[in-house]
Every structure is written in structure tokens, then in C-alpha cells.
Scaffold this motif. Structure first.
Motif, PDB file in Angstrom:
ATOM      1  N   ASP A   8       3.139   4.737   5.936  1.00  0.00           N
ATOM      2  CA  ASP A   8       3.006   3.456   5.259  1.00  0.00           C
ATOM      3  C   ASP A   8       1.682   2.813   5.659  1.00  0.00           C
ATOM      4  N   SER A   9       1.495   1.558   5.289  1.00  0.00           N
ATOM      5  CA  SER A   9       0.238   0.864   5.556  1.00  0.00           C
ATOM      6  C   SER A   9      -0.017   0.626   7.039  1.00  0.00           C
ATOM      7  N   LYS A  10       1.012   0.748   7.874  1.00  0.00           N
ATOM      8  CA  LYS A  10       0.860   0.569   9.320  1.00  0.00           C
ATOM      9  C   LYS A  10       0.952   1.892  10.061  1.00  0.00           C
ATOM     10  N   GLN A  11       0.781   2.980   9.314  1.00  0.00           N
ATOM     11  CA  GLN A  11       0.804   4.343   9.865  1.00  0.00           C
ATOM     12  C   GLN A  11       2.160   4.722  10.446  1.00  0.00           C
ATOM     13  N   GLN A  12       3.230   4.111   9.934  1.00  0.00           N
ATOM     14  CA  GLN A  12       4.588   4.481  10.319  1.00  0.00           C
ATOM     15  C   GLN A  12       5.072   5.571   9.368  1.00  0.00           C
ATOM     16  N   VAL A  22       7.178  -3.506  -0.782  1.00  0.00           N
ATOM     17  CA  VAL A  22       5.991  -3.227  -1.583  1.00  0.00           C
ATOM     18  C   VAL A  22       4.980  -4.326  -1.265  1.00  0.00           C
ATOM     19  N   THR A  23       3.823  -3.937  -0.741  1.00  0.00           N
ATOM     20  CA  THR A  23       2.822  -4.916  -0.324  1.00  0.00           C
ATOM     21  C   THR A  23       1.781  -5.195  -1.397  1.00  0.00           C
ATOM     22  N   THR A  24       1.544  -4.237  -2.268  1.00  0.00           N
ATOM     23  CA  THR A  24       0.564  -4.395  -3.336  1.00  0.00           C
ATOM     24  C   THR A  24       0.767  -3.286  -4.360  1.00  0.00           C
ATOM     25  N   ILE A  41       7.207  -5.197 -13.157  1.00  0.00           N
ATOM     26  CA  ILE A  41       6.496  -4.365 -12.176  1.00  0.00           C
ATOM     27  C   ILE A  41       5.837  -5.252 -11.127  1.00  0.00           C
ATOM     28  N   GLU A  42       5.166  -6.317 -11.559  1.00  0.00           N
ATOM     29  CA  GLU A  42       4.527  -7.239 -10.609  1.00  0.00           C
ATOM     30  C   GLU A  42       5.541  -7.874  -9.669  1.00  0.00           C
ATOM     31  N   SER A  43       6.763  -8.101 -10.159  1.00  0.00           N
ATOM     32  CA  SER A  43       7.785  -8.742  -9.320  1.00  0.00           C
ATOM     33  C   SER A  43       8.249  -7.836  -8.185  1.00  0.00           C
ATOM     34  N   MET A  44       7.867  -6.579  -8.210  1.00  0.00           N
ATOM     35  CA  MET A  44       8.215  -5.668  -7.126  1.00  0.00           C
ATOM     36  C   MET A  44       7.425  -5.983  -5.859  1.00  0.00           C
ATOM     37  N   ILE A  45       6.254  -6.571  -6.016  1.00  0.00           N
ATOM     38  CA  ILE A  45       5.404  -6.881  -4.861  1.00  0.00           C
ATOM     39  C   ILE A  45       6.108  -7.915  -3.996  1.00  0.00           C
ATOM     40  N   GLU A  83      -0.938   2.453   1.391  1.00  0.00           N
ATOM     41  CA  GLU A  83      -1.363   1.048   1.484  1.00  0.00           C
ATOM     42  C   GLU A  83      -0.512   0.112   0.616  1.00  0.00           C
ATOM     43  N   GLU A  84       0.370   0.665  -0.200  1.00  0.00           N
ATOM     44  CA  GLU A  84       1.204  -0.151  -1.077  1.00  0.00           C
ATOM     45  C   GLU A  84       2.573  -0.470  -0.490  1.00  0.00           C
ATOM     46  N   MET A  85       2.873   0.047   0.700  1.00  0.00           N
ATOM     47  CA  MET A  85       4.212  -0.157   1.271  1.00  0.00           C
ATOM     48  C   MET A  85       4.152  -0.350   2.779  1.00  0.00           C
ATOM     49  N   GLU A  86       5.211  -1.022   3.266  1.00  0.00           N
ATOM     50  CA  GLU A  86       5.373  -1.226   4.699  1.00  0.00           C
ATOM     51  C   GLU A  86       6.841  -0.988   5.036  1.00  0.00           C
ATOM     52  N   LYS A  87       7.094  -0.092   5.959  1.00  0.00           N
ATOM     53  CA  LYS A  87       8.470   0.217   6.395  1.00  0.00           C
ATOM     54  C   LYS A  87       9.052  -0.974   7.139  1.00  0.00           C
ATOM     55  N   VAL A  88      10.323  -1.255   6.864  1.00  0.00           N
ATOM     56  CA  VAL A  88      10.989  -2.371   7.574  1.00  0.00           C
ATOM     57  C   VAL A  88      12.090  -1.831   8.458  1.00  0.00           C
TER      58      VAL A  88
END
Length: 88
Positions: A8-12, A22-24, A41-45, A83-88
């Protein structure tokens, strides 16, 4: 399918079943949809989705579901770059 870990965007490392935010999404990608679907689609961000698959290019795939004006279920499966996602 790629043997390389999906990050993901934080290298996880992310895998099927993980939840990501979804970050972007690229403007070009959003504009590739019909105008009436772009807002969906935009509402996914900023929202959270479960990774449902890894595509043949090694990208994490998520799915968005909604009901159209006739009440019929519609879906979009999209593949995310790191870069479009971040694991939670």
C-alpha cells in the motif's frame, strides 16, 4: 499472477481479505467512466473496502456496489495502485 508482495502507500503488505482505505484515484481513471457514474467512483475516495482479489497484473481489487435508479444492483471492481490505498 505476480509473486511480488502487494504494497500500500505506506509500504505495508496487503492481501485478499484485508481492509484498505482508498486514498486517491487518478482524474484520468475517474473520467473514463460515464458521467453519471463518476460521482459514485469519486465517492470511493476516503472510504474502506475489502480486497476481494488480486488481478493478473498483481494489483489489489476492490468492489463498489450500489442500486441504480431502477433499484437494480450495480457493481464496479477496480484495481488499485499502491499509492491509491492504505491498509487499516
Amino acid at each position: 499472477m505476480s509473486q511480488t508482495p502487494i504494497l500500500d502507500s505506506k509500504q505495508q503488505t496487503v492481501e485478499i481479505g484485508d481492509i484498505v482505505r482508498v486514498t486517491t484515484l487518478s482524474r484520468q481513471f475517474i473520467k473514463s467512466f460515464p458521467e453519471d457514474e463518476r460521482i459514485l467512483i469519486e465517492s470511493m475516495i476516503g472510504n474502506f473496502f475489502k480486497i476481494i482479489a488480486i488481478d493478473e497484473e498483481g494489483q489489489a481489487c476492490i468492489m463498489r456496489e450500489w442500486h441504480d435508479e431502477r433499484g437494480q444492483l450495480q457493481t464496479h471492481v477496480i484495481a488499485l495502485d499502491a499509492e491509491e490505498m492504505e491498509k487499516v
